[in-house]
Design a protein around this motif. Structure first.
Motif, short mmCIF file in Angstrom:
data_model
loop_
_atom_site.label_atom_id
_atom_site.label_comp_id
_atom_site.label_asym_id
_atom_site.label_seq_id
_atom_site.Cartn_x
_atom_site.Cartn_y
_atom_site.Cartn_z
N ASP A 248 8.46 3.99 10.96
CA ASP A 248 7.97 4.64 12.18
C ASP A 248 7.91 3.58 13.26
OD1 ASP A 248 5.73 5.37 14.13
OD2 ASP A 248 5.96 7.24 13.01
N ARG B 57 10.37 4.53 1.42
CA ARG B 57 9.92 3.82 2.62
C ARG B 57 10.33 4.66 3.83
NH1 ARG B 57 11.06 -2.32 4.70
NH2 ARG B 57 10.66 -1.91 6.89
N GLN C 263 0.86 -1.17 0.00
CA GLN C 263 0.00 0.00 0.00
C GLN C 263 0.90 1.23 0.00
OE1 GLN C 263 -2.48 1.17 3.48
NE2 GLN C 263 -4.17 0.77 2.06
N ARG D 270 5.85 2.83 6.16
CA ARG D 270 4.89 3.48 5.27
C ARG D 270 5.60 3.74 3.96
NH1 ARG D 270 2.44 8.37 8.58
NH2 ARG D 270 3.61 9.31 6.89
N TYR D 271 4.86 3.58 2.86
CA TYR D 271 5.45 3.71 1.53
C TYR D 271 4.81 4.87 0.79
CZ TYR D 271 7.24 -0.85 2.69
OH TYR D 271 7.87 -1.89 3.31
N LYS D 272 5.64 5.59 0.04
CA LYS D 272 5.16 6.71 -0.78
C LYS D 272 5.70 6.53 -2.19
CE LYS D 272 5.17 9.98 3.04
NZ LYS D 272 5.72 11.24 3.54
N LEU E 33 -4.31 6.56 -1.41
CA LEU E 33 -3.68 5.27 -1.14
C LEU E 33 -3.93 4.32 -2.30
CD1 LEU E 33 -4.51 4.67 2.63
CD2 LEU E 33 -2.28 5.16 1.61
N THR F 163 3.94 2.91 14.02
CA THR F 163 3.04 2.42 12.97
C THR F 163 3.70 1.48 11.98
OG1 THR F 163 3.49 4.37 11.59
CG2 THR F 163 1.60 4.50 13.11
#
Length: 112
Positions: free
Chosen positions: A90, A87, A39, A96-98, A47, A93
């Motif tokens: 955190d 990447r 995701q 997280r990927y962007k 997303l 959490t």
């Protein structure tokens, strides 16, 4: 941290995105030995859910096979455009990927 930077080919924008070697270890773990769910968030906060499939061979290859073509169409990507996958880790959490899109040609405005 940037995981990869890729100039898109015709195959990338028409069928599937082949990820560079070394990306496999940086993606989230999955219960499936044949693929991973990824995701990612784009620059406007949408997303995207990509299904990554591991192609067997001497060096396993990772291809995004599901969700990618929809992303290409919405973003109106073409050969020569570039994508960067980041990447961010955190401690609360997790990863997280962007994804960032860089156009192959910048629109230039005539001077006044």
């Amino acid at each position: 941290m940037a995981l990869f930077f890729k100039v898109l080919t015709k195959l990338d924008v028409e069928r599937t995105l082949s990820l560079p070697d070394g990306c496999l270890q940086a993606l989230p773990d999955s219960q499936s030995s044949h693929g991973k769910e990824l995701q990612v968030m784009d620059d406007v906060g949408i997303l995207w859910n990509f299904r990554c499939v591991i192609r067997s061979g001497v060096v396993p290859k990772l291809n995004i096979v599901s969700g990618w073509i929809q992303f290409v169409r919405v973003k109106q990507l073409s050969s020569g455009d570039r994508v960067v996958l980041y990447r961010d880790d955190d401690s609360l959490t997790g990863a997280r990927y962007k994804i960032e899109v860089l156009r192959s040609h910048e629109s230039s405005k005539p001077g006044i």
